[in-house]
Scaffold this motif. Sequence first.
Motif, PDB file in Angstrom:
ATOM      1  N   ASP A  66       6.627  35.522   2.770  1.00 17.21           N
ATOM      2  CA  ASP A  66       7.383  36.760   2.598  1.00 17.21           C
ATOM      3  C   ASP A  66       8.661  36.688   3.420  1.00 17.21           C
ATOM      4  O   ASP A  66       8.626  36.298   4.602  1.00 17.21           O
ATOM      5  N   ALA A  67       9.770  37.067   2.819  1.00 20.93           N
ATOM      6  CA  ALA A  67      11.055  37.121   3.520  1.00 20.93           C
ATOM      7  C   ALA A  67      11.351  38.564   3.917  1.00 20.93           C
ATOM      8  O   ALA A  67      10.878  39.502   3.268  1.00 20.93           O
ATOM      9  N   PRO A  68      12.152  38.773   4.970  1.00 18.52           N
ATOM     10  CA  PRO A  68      12.449  40.133   5.420  1.00 18.52           C
ATOM     11  C   PRO A  68      13.457  40.879   4.557  1.00 18.52           C
ATOM     12  O   PRO A  68      13.677  42.070   4.765  1.00 18.52           O
ATOM     13  N   ASP A  69      14.074  40.175   3.593  1.00 21.02           N
ATOM     14  CA  ASP A  69      15.044  40.820   2.703  1.00 21.02           C
ATOM     15  C   ASP A  69      15.132  39.980   1.439  1.00 21.02           C
ATOM     16  O   ASP A  69      14.471  38.951   1.309  1.00 21.02           O
ATOM     17  N   GLN A  70      15.953  40.406   0.486  1.00 19.12           N
ATOM     18  CA  GLN A  70      16.143  39.625  -0.724  1.00 19.12           C
ATOM     19  C   GLN A  70      16.606  38.216  -0.342  1.00 19.12           C
ATOM     20  O   GLN A  70      17.517  38.058   0.476  1.00 19.12           O
ATOM     21  N   VAL A  71      15.981  37.224  -0.967  1.00 21.84           N
ATOM     22  CA  VAL A  71      16.260  35.834  -0.594  1.00 21.84           C
ATOM     23  C   VAL A  71      16.763  35.086  -1.823  1.00 21.84           C
ATOM     24  O   VAL A  71      16.088  34.996  -2.841  1.00 21.84           O
ATOM     25  N   GLY A  72      17.986  34.562  -1.736  1.00 21.15           N
ATOM     26  CA  GLY A  72      18.620  33.934  -2.885  1.00 21.15           C
ATOM     27  C   GLY A  72      18.308  32.467  -3.070  1.00 21.15           C
ATOM     28  O   GLY A  72      18.332  31.960  -4.192  1.00 21.15           O
ATOM     29  N   TRP A  73      18.016  31.762  -1.963  1.00 18.64           N
ATOM     30  CA  TRP A  73      17.817  30.314  -2.067  1.00 18.64           C
ATOM     31  C   TRP A  73      17.258  29.744  -0.763  1.00 18.64           C
ATOM     32  O   TRP A  73      17.304  30.395   0.281  1.00 18.64           O
ATOM     33  N   VAL A  74      16.727  28.543  -0.871  1.00 13.24           N
ATOM     34  CA  VAL A  74      16.286  27.772   0.288  1.00 13.24           C
ATOM     35  C   VAL A  74      16.785  26.346   0.101  1.00 13.24           C
ATOM     36  O   VAL A  74      16.724  25.792  -0.999  1.00 13.24           O
ATOM     37  N   LEU A  75      17.316  25.742   1.171  1.00 16.91           N
ATOM     38  CA  LEU A  75      17.847  24.390   1.120  1.00 16.91           C
ATOM     39  C   LEU A  75      17.505  23.654   2.414  1.00 16.91           C
ATOM     40  O   LEU A  75      17.338  24.288   3.463  1.00 16.91           O
ATOM     41  N   PRO A  76      17.446  22.314   2.356  1.00 13.51           N
ATOM     42  CA  PRO A  76      17.190  21.565   3.586  1.00 13.51           C
ATOM     43  C   PRO A  76      18.456  21.443   4.427  1.00 13.51           C
ATOM     44  O   PRO A  76      19.567  21.467   3.902  1.00 13.51           O
ATOM     45  N   SER A  77      18.275  21.331   5.724  1.00 15.52           N
ATOM     46  CA  SER A  77      19.387  21.045   6.620  1.00 15.52           C
ATOM     47  C   SER A  77      18.934  19.965   7.597  1.00 15.52           C
ATOM     48  O   SER A  77      17.764  19.577   7.621  1.00 15.52           O
ATOM     49  N   LYS A  78      19.855  19.503   8.435  1.00 13.31           N
ATOM     50  CA  LYS A  78      19.521  18.460   9.387  1.00 13.31           C
ATOM     51  C   LYS A  78      18.542  18.953  10.443  1.00 13.31           C
ATOM     52  O   LYS A  78      17.886  18.146  11.111  1.00 13.31           O
ATOM     53  N   THR A  79      18.435  20.268  10.575  1.00 14.07           N
ATOM     54  CA  THR A  79      17.566  20.824  11.619  1.00 14.07           C
ATOM     55  C   THR A  79      16.490  21.748  11.054  1.00 14.07           C
ATOM     56  O   THR A  79      15.966  22.593  11.772  1.00 14.07           O
ATOM     57  N   GLY A  80      16.162  21.599   9.781  1.00 18.52           N
ATOM     58  CA  GLY A  80      15.128  22.427   9.179  1.00 18.52           C
ATOM     59  C   GLY A  80      15.593  23.071   7.895  1.00 18.52           C
ATOM     60  O   GLY A  80      16.550  22.608   7.271  1.00 18.52           O
ATOM     61  N   LEU A  81      14.927  24.134   7.482  1.00 17.71           N
ATOM     62  CA  LEU A  81      15.267  24.811   6.240  1.00 17.71           C
ATOM     63  C   LEU A  81      16.240  25.958   6.487  1.00 17.71           C
ATOM     64  O   LEU A  81      16.109  26.701   7.463  1.00 17.71           O
ATOM     65  N   ILE A  82      17.223  26.085   5.579  1.00 23.35           N
ATOM     66  CA  ILE A  82      18.184  27.175   5.615  1.00 23.35           C
ATOM     67  C   ILE A  82      17.935  28.060   4.399  1.00 23.35           C
ATOM     68  O   ILE A  82      17.751  27.554   3.285  1.00 23.35           O
ATOM     69  N   VAL A  83      17.929  29.374   4.592  1.00 25.17           N
ATOM     70  CA  VAL A  83      17.764  30.291   3.468  1.00 25.17           C
ATOM     71  C   VAL A  83      18.917  31.291   3.452  1.00 25.17           C
ATOM     72  O   VAL A  83      19.500  31.610   4.497  1.00 25.17           O
ATOM     73  N   GLY A  84      19.242  31.749   2.250  1.00 21.10           N
ATOM     74  CA  GLY A  84      20.276  32.765   2.087  1.00 21.10           C
ATOM     75  C   GLY A  84      19.643  34.113   1.824  1.00 21.10           C
ATOM     76  O   GLY A  84      19.201  34.392   0.709  1.00 21.10           O
ATOM     77  N   LEU A  85      19.556  34.948   2.855  1.00 20.81           N
ATOM     78  CA  LEU A  85      19.057  36.308   2.708  1.00 20.81           C
ATOM     79  C   LEU A  85      20.219  37.257   2.415  1.00 20.81           C
ATOM     80  O   LEU A  85      21.385  36.887   2.590  1.00 20.81           O
ATOM     81  N   LYS A  86      19.909  38.460   2.018  1.00 22.10           N
ATOM     82  CA  LYS A  86      20.951  39.452   1.793  1.00 22.10           C
ATOM     83  C   LYS A  86      21.785  39.656   3.056  1.00 22.10           C
ATOM     84  O   LYS A  86      22.993  39.900   2.986  1.00 22.10           O
ATOM     85  N   THR A  87      21.145  39.504   4.192  1.00 21.12           N
ATOM     86  CA  THR A  87      21.818  39.738   5.471  1.00 21.12           C
ATOM     87  C   THR A  87      22.558  38.515   6.008  1.00 21.12           C
ATOM     88  O   THR A  87      23.198  38.607   7.051  1.00 21.12           O
ATOM     89  N   GLY A  88      22.469  37.375   5.327  1.00 15.98           N
ATOM     90  CA  GLY A  88      23.206  36.199   5.783  1.00 15.98           C
ATOM     91  C   GLY A  88      22.373  34.932   5.797  1.00 15.98           C
ATOM     92  O   GLY A  88      21.234  34.895   5.302  1.00 15.98           O
ATOM     93  N   LEU A  89      22.947  33.874   6.376  1.00 25.47           N
ATOM     94  CA  LEU A  89      22.261  32.603   6.479  1.00 25.47           C
ATOM     95  C   LEU A  89      21.247  32.650   7.613  1.00 25.47           C
ATOM     96  O   LEU A  89      21.564  33.090   8.730  1.00 25.47           O
TER      97      LEU A  89
END
Length: 285
Positions: free
Chosen positions: A48-71
Amino acid sequence: MSAERVLKVEATLGEGPVWIEDALWFVDIKQRHIHRFDPATGVAKRWDAPDQVGWVLPSKTGLIVGLKTGLHRFDPETGSFALLHKPEPTRPNNRLNDATTDSLGRLWFGSMDDGEGAVTGHLFGCIKGVCTDTGLPPVPITNGPAVSADGDTLYHTDTVGGVIWRVPVGDDGVLGTPVKHIVIDQKDGHPDGSVIDAEGHLWVALWGGWCVRRYDPAGTLVSTQKLPASNITKIAFGGPGLRTAYATSARAGLDEAALAAQPEAGNLFAFDPGVAGLPVTPADL
């Protein structure tokens, strides 16, 4: 190339499929869910995400997600989210929608009006950890973004306008002048997410179009893959050799009659695309 359902999720707004290591990750924006599916074992997990979540992608330091509130950085072990960047602090009615990384680890992501009406969607780029507006003209719903294997060309989608723009990318990540690349007739659907394959062709999911289209580098339609749901949102290449295409779909916007006519709406599908995809480069974040 027949498509089959591989996971029943009945997503309200399934989006953002991406192959990370040995599994497919995707989201349900409106249900605020992050999904991980391992096709080899059939095991699926959900967070479960704390807000609307547009995407998830890998990064050099873990997973990055795009929530309504930002990266945010997302830790699947703990289910926690840590804010990294707020790209639009003065646009509270916007949310983040779609994203990609390129072969140099640059992160490209778009925003959109959550009500899908105002022309407030912008495209952003994160280069060496610095995230800025690319300066492209705003649109109601940004989508796509996809980048050529050499990193020189970005494809940017105006979903409402039905246009996919081809944009040159400089060595410094600065975008050049957009050129109209593909125009989708509204009777055929609306262009949603897109991805590049190993031959440099662009695969475009059509919302309301029951399909994914494949276009060559010149923007010519070369093939169409039919799917058992009308609202197809994006595909990702995964599995051995990245030779399986996985497609997300949505139930949003469908009334009871439409849902009865397409019981597979919102599920995850797979098909043989006849070509391999490109590996996803972790974002330099």
